[in-house]
Design a protein around this motif. Structure first.
Motif, PDB file in Angstrom:
ATOM      1  N   GLY A  98     -30.087 -23.190  52.100  1.00 45.69           N
ATOM      2  CA  GLY A  98     -29.418 -24.463  51.904  1.00 45.69           C
ATOM      3  C   GLY A  98     -27.960 -24.413  52.299  1.00 45.69           C
ATOM      4  O   GLY A  98     -27.551 -23.731  53.224  1.00 45.69           O
ATOM      5  N   ARG A  99     -27.154 -25.127  51.551  1.00 45.82           N
ATOM      6  CA  ARG A  99     -25.741 -25.273  51.864  1.00 45.82           C
ATOM      7  C   ARG A  99     -24.898 -24.182  51.203  1.00 45.82           C
ATOM      8  O   ARG A  99     -25.319 -23.540  50.257  1.00 45.82           O
ATOM      9  CB  ARG A  99     -25.259 -26.644  51.379  1.00 45.82           C
ATOM     10  CG  ARG A  99     -25.998 -27.812  52.008  1.00 45.82           C
ATOM     11  CD  ARG A  99     -25.663 -27.953  53.473  1.00 45.82           C
ATOM     12  NE  ARG A  99     -26.261 -29.153  54.041  1.00 45.82           N
ATOM     13  CZ  ARG A  99     -27.403 -29.172  54.705  1.00 45.82           C
ATOM     14  NH1 ARG A  99     -28.077 -28.067  54.869  1.00 45.82           N
ATOM     15  NH2 ARG A  99     -27.864 -30.297  55.207  1.00 45.82           N
ATOM     16  N   GLN A 100     -23.704 -24.008  51.748  1.00 46.45           N
ATOM     17  CA  GLN A 100     -22.674 -23.194  51.109  1.00 46.45           C
ATOM     18  C   GLN A 100     -21.759 -24.194  50.403  1.00 46.45           C
ATOM     19  O   GLN A 100     -21.012 -24.922  51.064  1.00 46.45           O
ATOM     20  CB  GLN A 100     -21.909 -22.367  52.129  1.00 46.45           C
ATOM     21  CG  GLN A 100     -22.800 -21.707  53.196  1.00 46.45           C
ATOM     22  CD  GLN A 100     -23.798 -20.746  52.612  1.00 46.45           C
ATOM     23  OE1 GLN A 100     -23.452 -19.920  51.789  1.00 46.45           O
ATOM     24  NE2 GLN A 100     -25.046 -20.849  53.032  1.00 46.45           N
ATOM     25  N   MET A 101     -21.807 -24.257  49.116  1.00 40.63           N
ATOM     26  CA  MET A 101     -21.227 -25.373  48.380  1.00 40.63           C
ATOM     27  C   MET A 101     -20.245 -24.880  47.313  1.00 40.63           C
ATOM     28  O   MET A 101     -20.504 -23.898  46.627  1.00 40.63           O
ATOM     29  CB  MET A 101     -22.357 -26.174  47.720  1.00 40.63           C
ATOM     30  CG  MET A 101     -21.937 -27.415  46.972  1.00 40.63           C
ATOM     31  SD  MET A 101     -23.383 -28.300  46.301  1.00 40.63           S
ATOM     32  CE  MET A 101     -24.222 -28.756  47.817  1.00 40.63           C
ATOM     33  N   ARG A 140     -30.790 -27.128  42.921  1.00 39.38           N
ATOM     34  CA  ARG A 140     -30.194 -26.637  44.161  1.00 39.38           C
ATOM     35  C   ARG A 140     -30.740 -25.270  44.551  1.00 39.38           C
ATOM     36  O   ARG A 140     -30.026 -24.442  45.122  1.00 39.38           O
ATOM     37  CB  ARG A 140     -28.671 -26.536  44.023  1.00 39.38           C
ATOM     38  CG  ARG A 140     -27.965 -27.835  43.713  1.00 39.38           C
ATOM     39  CD  ARG A 140     -28.343 -28.957  44.630  1.00 39.38           C
ATOM     40  NE  ARG A 140     -28.005 -28.688  46.018  1.00 39.38           N
ATOM     41  CZ  ARG A 140     -28.197 -29.562  46.990  1.00 39.38           C
ATOM     42  NH1 ARG A 140     -28.750 -30.726  46.736  1.00 39.38           N
ATOM     43  NH2 ARG A 140     -27.874 -29.250  48.225  1.00 39.38           N
ATOM     44  N   ASP A 143     -29.498 -23.110  47.669  1.00 39.90           N
ATOM     45  CA  ASP A 143     -28.075 -23.226  47.958  1.00 39.90           C
ATOM     46  C   ASP A 143     -27.315 -22.032  47.406  1.00 39.90           C
ATOM     47  O   ASP A 143     -27.743 -21.394  46.448  1.00 39.90           O
ATOM     48  CB  ASP A 143     -27.500 -24.487  47.310  1.00 39.90           C
ATOM     49  CG  ASP A 143     -27.696 -25.719  48.185  1.00 39.90           C
ATOM     50  OD1 ASP A 143     -28.094 -25.566  49.340  1.00 39.90           O
ATOM     51  OD2 ASP A 143     -27.451 -26.834  47.691  1.00 39.90           O
ATOM     52  N   GLN A 203     -22.330 -26.081  57.155  1.00 41.82           N
ATOM     53  CA  GLN A 203     -22.902 -25.973  55.816  1.00 41.82           C
ATOM     54  C   GLN A 203     -21.826 -25.940  54.731  1.00 41.82           C
ATOM     55  O   GLN A 203     -22.120 -25.690  53.575  1.00 41.82           O
ATOM     56  CB  GLN A 203     -23.754 -24.703  55.716  1.00 41.82           C
ATOM     57  CG  GLN A 203     -24.924 -24.666  56.670  1.00 41.82           C
ATOM     58  CD  GLN A 203     -25.763 -23.418  56.482  1.00 41.82           C
ATOM     59  OE1 GLN A 203     -25.684 -22.742  55.466  1.00 41.82           O
ATOM     60  NE2 GLN A 203     -26.569 -23.097  57.474  1.00 41.82           N
ATOM     61  N   ARG A 204     -20.588 -26.203  55.091  1.00 39.05           N
ATOM     62  CA  ARG A 204     -19.481 -26.101  54.143  1.00 39.05           C
ATOM     63  C   ARG A 204     -19.300 -27.436  53.419  1.00 39.05           C
ATOM     64  O   ARG A 204     -18.943 -28.443  54.041  1.00 39.05           O
ATOM     65  CB  ARG A 204     -18.198 -25.717  54.872  1.00 39.05           C
ATOM     66  CG  ARG A 204     -18.328 -24.429  55.678  1.00 39.05           C
ATOM     67  CD  ARG A 204     -17.147 -24.246  56.611  1.00 39.05           C
ATOM     68  NE  ARG A 204     -17.314 -23.082  57.479  1.00 39.05           N
ATOM     69  CZ  ARG A 204     -16.535 -22.802  58.518  1.00 39.05           C
ATOM     70  NH1 ARG A 204     -15.537 -23.608  58.805  1.00 39.05           N
ATOM     71  NH2 ARG A 204     -16.770 -21.746  59.254  1.00 39.05           N
ATOM     72  N   VAL A 205     -19.549 -27.412  52.136  1.00 38.43           N
ATOM     73  CA  VAL A 205     -19.523 -28.647  51.347  1.00 38.43           C
ATOM     74  C   VAL A 205     -18.694 -28.422  50.088  1.00 38.43           C
ATOM     75  O   VAL A 205     -18.830 -27.397  49.416  1.00 38.43           O
ATOM     76  CB  VAL A 205     -20.951 -29.086  50.961  1.00 38.43           C
ATOM     77  CG1 VAL A 205     -20.917 -30.332  50.085  1.00 38.43           C
ATOM     78  CG2 VAL A 205     -21.792 -29.350  52.206  1.00 38.43           C
ATOM     79  N   GLU A 296     -27.035 -34.071  51.094  1.00 39.85           N
ATOM     80  CA  GLU A 296     -26.966 -32.645  51.413  1.00 39.85           C
ATOM     81  C   GLU A 296     -28.238 -31.967  50.928  1.00 39.85           C
ATOM     82  O   GLU A 296     -28.248 -31.237  49.942  1.00 39.85           O
ATOM     83  CB  GLU A 296     -25.737 -32.006  50.753  1.00 39.85           C
ATOM     84  CG  GLU A 296     -24.406 -32.561  51.231  1.00 39.85           C
ATOM     85  CD  GLU A 296     -24.097 -32.167  52.666  1.00 39.85           C
ATOM     86  OE1 GLU A 296     -24.758 -31.252  53.190  1.00 39.85           O
ATOM     87  OE2 GLU A 296     -23.195 -32.778  53.265  1.00 39.85           O
TER      88      GLU A 296
END
Length: 334
Positions: A98-101, A140, A143, A203-205, A296
């Protein structure tokens, strides 16, 4: 390269080194060498020569044939073990990617206001935010999430990690005033950008939750937003808290101006390609995080794979068993 075996073989599914089976006829090839030509057996039993010599003709013949058979079985088993037979395990689905959050949570003094409902109880804003964020983290899976808190200063509580349990625990342990009583939104954004800079692009959130106006810190919020834009960090801002009204004898009394600087938060989101939200109660906040899941999403898991389990120990054990029996057999007849 592993070679798959026929499905009717129940013990193994593949051989990692199938070329090792080329050694199977080696004893016969040694028998065919010119120096070995004649009546010498393909497999000799040197340690059984003296016991067999003392046996009768019939017993010696039986023991010799049995010894040769056992040695052949030991050799075949040893070659199979060398070929590294493998068995396919149960299908395993790789973890989702997933994302890098980063989550930035305001813990300034105003987050102690008790104008939120959680269930049937009136709670502080921070308590309501914790409950909604914990539920958000539960969904998530896949993530990698980091957590920072900010007030007068900004601090990282957890680096970006896949261990969401630790993130939830650190969030639960956060208290109002832990980072000071004022609000430094710009410093919080800058710190999040620093933590996200080394993560994969696209992927930067950053999800930033605040209930006030930036009135502290070194960096102005819009300047920090420009840094986030340059580093490819999408910032989603969540303005959280009441609208300035208050409760008196169970009645909602209108108050002054909305204490949240929505205009600045909206500008931050627009600059970085994110979105700005406003939540005046817990239900609206939960709806916002549900919308963030849509904006996202966690990427779907990859195709399931079946791990290969080494089974060379089985034929190796058989080789030792057959070799041991071949060694004991002539002594049994002696």
């Amino acid at each position: 390269m592993a070679v798959a075996l026929p499905t009717w073989l129940p013990w193994f599914d593949a051989l990692a080194w199938p070329w090792a089976l080329l050694a199977l006829p080696l004893p016969l090839l040694m028998h065919l060498l010119p120096a070995r030509a004649g009546t010498a057996p393909a497999l000799r039993v040197p340690y059984a020569a003296e016991p067999l010599a003392s046996l009768g003709t019939a017993g010696a013949a039986v023991a010799l044939r049995a010894g040769r058979l056992l040695l052949w079985l030991a050799w075949i088993s040893l070659c199979i073990a060398l070929a590294r037979p493998q068995q396919l395990g149960e299908p395993v689905t790789p973890p989702q990617q997933g994302r890098q959050m980063m989550l930035a949570v305001d813990v300034s003094g105003s987050m102690s206001e008790t104008d939120m409902m959680l269930g049937n109880q009136v709670v502080q804003r921070l308590s309501a935010a914790k409950a909604v964020l914990a539920d958000f983290l539960d969904r998530r899976v896949g993530d990698r999430v980091g957590l920072l808190i900010f007030g007068e200063r900004a601090y990282t509580l957890t680096p970006i990690t896949g261990d969401l349990t630790t993130v939830r625990n650190q969030l639960n342990d956060s208290e109002v005033g832990l980072a000071g009583r004022d609000t430094a939104i710009g410093d919080a954004i800058a710190l999040a950008v620093k933590r996200l800079r080394e993560q994969p692009e696209g992927q930067r959130v950053l999800i930033l939750l605040t209930d006030g106006v930036s009135n502290a810190g070194v960096l102005q919020p819009l300047r920090a937003a420009e840094l986030a834009q340059a580093e490819g960090v999408r910032v989603y801002t969540v303005a959280f808290g009441g609208d300035g009204s208050y409760r008196l004898f169970g009645m909602q009394i209108p108050g002054g101006d909305d204490p949240v600087d929505e205009a600045t938060l909206r500008r931050i989101a627009d600059l970085t390609g994110g979105r700005s939200f406003r939540a005046r109660n817990t239900d609206e906040l939960a709806g916002i995080y549900a919308e963030l899941e849509r904006l996202e999403p966690v990427a779907a898991a990859g195709a399931a794979v079946r791990p290969r389990i080494e089974r060379y120990a089985w034929p190796l054990a058989l080789a030792m068993l057959f070799g041991g029996l071949a060694w004991l057999l002539p002594r049994r007849w002696a």
